[in-house]
Design an enzyme around this catalytic site. Structure first.
Site, short mmCIF file in Angstrom:
data_model
loop_
_atom_site.label_atom_id
_atom_site.label_comp_id
_atom_site.label_asym_id
_atom_site.label_seq_id
_atom_site.Cartn_x
_atom_site.Cartn_y
_atom_site.Cartn_z
CB SER A 80 45.71 46.99 66.89
OG SER A 80 46.62 45.91 66.86
CB SER A 106 45.57 43.04 67.64
OG SER A 106 45.25 44.05 68.56
CE LYS A 163 49.04 45.78 64.06
NZ LYS A 163 48.61 44.91 65.18
#
Lengths: 473, 96
Positions: free
Chosen positions: A143, A167, A68
């Site tokens: 997210s 997330s 990420k």
């Protein structure tokens, strides 16, 4: 030309590299070519060459990794989905990224995310929304939507996400992959660009429970750079599927009824029946304060975010916008133009919750509610081995359908936020389809019970028999 | 729930410059969120201790051993403005 190594699971590829059957450099090169197929905006960066050295002797055997965007990676753009960090090249890497590279998972790609991990759809990304590989008109969740979409689409073999209020789990559910939010503190947060420090936790997003266990096994441990990190008292190694005979599954009535789409609920109930057929007992349980978790979360997380994001001031790194009217005007212009609308909203909300005269009414009360939510779980785990809920109340929604209503977006986290506040581990596994879109099943255990929930998840995964191949690009 | 003057005060504390055109929308959005989260005001929290961190741990210190830190060049490499020895900022008093 050798066979297509990218169709192997991460665990299988790892085993084949370790046995000498597959060359790690060839494996990396094939994945590098796969990553070039990204037309989902899932990846923010991918390697332009094969690393000279890959630690094939490590437990992960040289299987490359998607990471990420918010993890610092030395010399590789780490932007946390924000214009204020566009092009930022960290001078160091996050502890967990270094640990995984040393264990044999070299960096293949970075993945897009909601800005500073604030969002449930990946539409709050300064570099464009990520597309769900199951339906190009829909969001991948957020997210960690780039990581989930990339794993589902077969652009990376496995990936790192972070979870503050759901997330990792919610995008894993919406993309039909596995996502583990570990116990808070079991993975170092050093080098993760912070959102809410008492909640943020890194975890794996993978195609199988076995892959999640393998990746997580190399992520844990006390780090001198993170004073909240701890050594795992029951470290994960190989996780055999658990025998479900006599396993007590609790289903919280507060998180498994009202507000959940009927197709999601049908899939959930079908898997509970499967669990019963394998010998588990399934009984209702109660988390009486869980309905207040979202309210507590949307005070605590913004409060911590308003403090953490004070560091973005146009001085040491990132964007500077200088209207030429002095230091204070530079701060204001930089932060207003560098942060997107959702991040500004949460900074405002958090600043308000912490401001003089409101602190006790908002932040102080929210922290007390957090105590009650933790106590609810403690009580439930006296009678149950694991708690099960749907991961997300809905399947992947259409792009743009919730962007004008922040509150309705926040409500999509209501099954995942209570566990984050309690700091306990939770995994989402694919639980079939509803309307042709993936549904997630969440399994939750007490702190440091990763071995238990991974084992139960592996058994249910085998029984459910989900086929995610339709999402592969 | 929250009014325009409070929004401007909070924006000032947070060092965010709001455009005149967005103040009304932000006021409405924050009010609607605060209305929702205010449901916790109905709970009886008498005698309940606050939780700051879910993992009970305090004062975990590393050994006090000096180690090398990042070099100055590395630290300054990402700065928007530097003279090579430190970060350059506009004058606090106004002007550049």
């Amino acid at each position: 030309m050798s066979s297509d190594l990218t169709t192997l699971s991460a665990s299988a590829a790892s085993a084949k590299v370790k046995s000498g059957e597959v060359d790690a450099h060839e494996l990396f090169e094939q994945w590098r070519e796969r990553s070039r197929l990204d037309d989902l905006n899932a990846l923010s960066w991918s390697a332009d060459s094969v690393p000279a050295e890959i630690h094939t002797g490590g437990p992960l055997g040289g299987v490359p990794l998607g990471v990420k965007d918010l993890f610092c990676t030395e010399g590789v753009p780490s932007q946390s989905g924000s214009k204020i960090l566009e092009g930022y090249l960290p001078p160091y890497s996050a502890t967990v990224v270094d640990a995984l590279a040393a264990a044999g998972a070299p960096l293949l790609a970075k993945t897009h995310q909601d800005e500073f991990a604030m969002g449930s759809s990946n539409e709050n990304c300064a570099f464009g929304a990520v597309i769900n590989p199951w339906d190009r008109g829909r969001v991948p969740g957020g997210s960690s939507g780039g990581s989930a979409a990339a794993v589902a689409a077969g652009l990376v073999p496995w990936a790192l996400g972070t979870d503050t209020g759901g997330s990792i789990r919610q995008p894993a559910a919406l993309c039909g992959v596995v996502g583990l939010k570990p116990t808070y503190g079991s993975v170092s947060r050093y080098g993760m660009i912070a959102f809410a420090s008492s909640l943020d936790q890194a975890g794996p997003i993978t195609n199988s429970v076995a892959d999640a266990a393998l990746l997580y096994s190399q992520m844990t441990g006390r780090d001198v750079h993170d004073s909240t990190s701890v050594d795992h008292p029951d470290p994960v190694s190989e996780v055999p599927a658990a025998d479900l005979t006599g396993v007590r599954i609790g289903v919280p009535t507060e998180l498994s009824g009202e507000g959940i789409e009927s197709g999601v609920l049908d899939a959930f109930n079908a898997s509970l029946e499967l669990a019963k057929s394998l010998g588990a007992t399934v009984e209702p349980c109660h988390l009486p304060h869980a309905p207040h978790a979202l309210s507590a979360y949307y005070l605590i997380a913004p409060a911590e975010c308003s403090s953490n994001l004070a560091r973005f001031d146009g001085v040491r790194y990132g964007l500077r916008v200088d209207p030429g009217e002095g230091l204070d005007a530079m701060y204001g212009a930089t932060r207003s133009q560098g942060f997107g609308p959702e991040v500004r909203r949460r900074i405002m909300l958090g600043t308000y919750a912490l401001s003089s005269g409101y602190y006790d009414a908002y932040y102080g009360r929210a922290q007390r509610v957090r105590t009650l939510i933790s106590q609810d779980f403690d009580t439930a785990f006296e009678s149950f081995d694991v708690i099960a809920t749907p991961t997300s109340p809905c399947v992947a929604f259409e792009l743009g359908s919730k962007t004008d209503d922040p509150l309705s977006m926040y409500l999509s986290d209501f099954c995942t936020v209570p566990m984050s506040l309690a700091g306990i581990p939770a995994i989402s596994i694919p639980n079939g389809l509803s309307e042709g879109l993936p549904v997630g099943l969440q399994l939750v255990g007490p702190a440091f019970s990763e071995n238990r929930i991974l084992g139960i998840a592996a058994s249910l995964e085998a029984a459910i028999g989900f086929d995610g191949s339709a999402a592969r690009l | 729930m929250i009014d325009r003057s409070e929004v401007l005060h909070i924006a000032r504390l947070a060092r965010l410059s709001l455009e005149e055109t967005e103040i009304e929308a932000i006021t409405a959005e924050l009010s609607s969120i605060l209305d929702h989260v205010d449901q916790i005001s109905s709970l009886d929290l008498e005698g309940v201790e606050p939780t700051a961190h879910s993992v009970a741990q305090s004062g975990a210190l590393r050994p006090d051993v000096p180690v090398e830190s990042l070099g100055k060049d590395a630290v300054l490499s990402q700065a928007p403005a530097t003279d090579g020895s430190g970060f350059e900022v506009p004058s606090p008093g106004g002007g550049s």
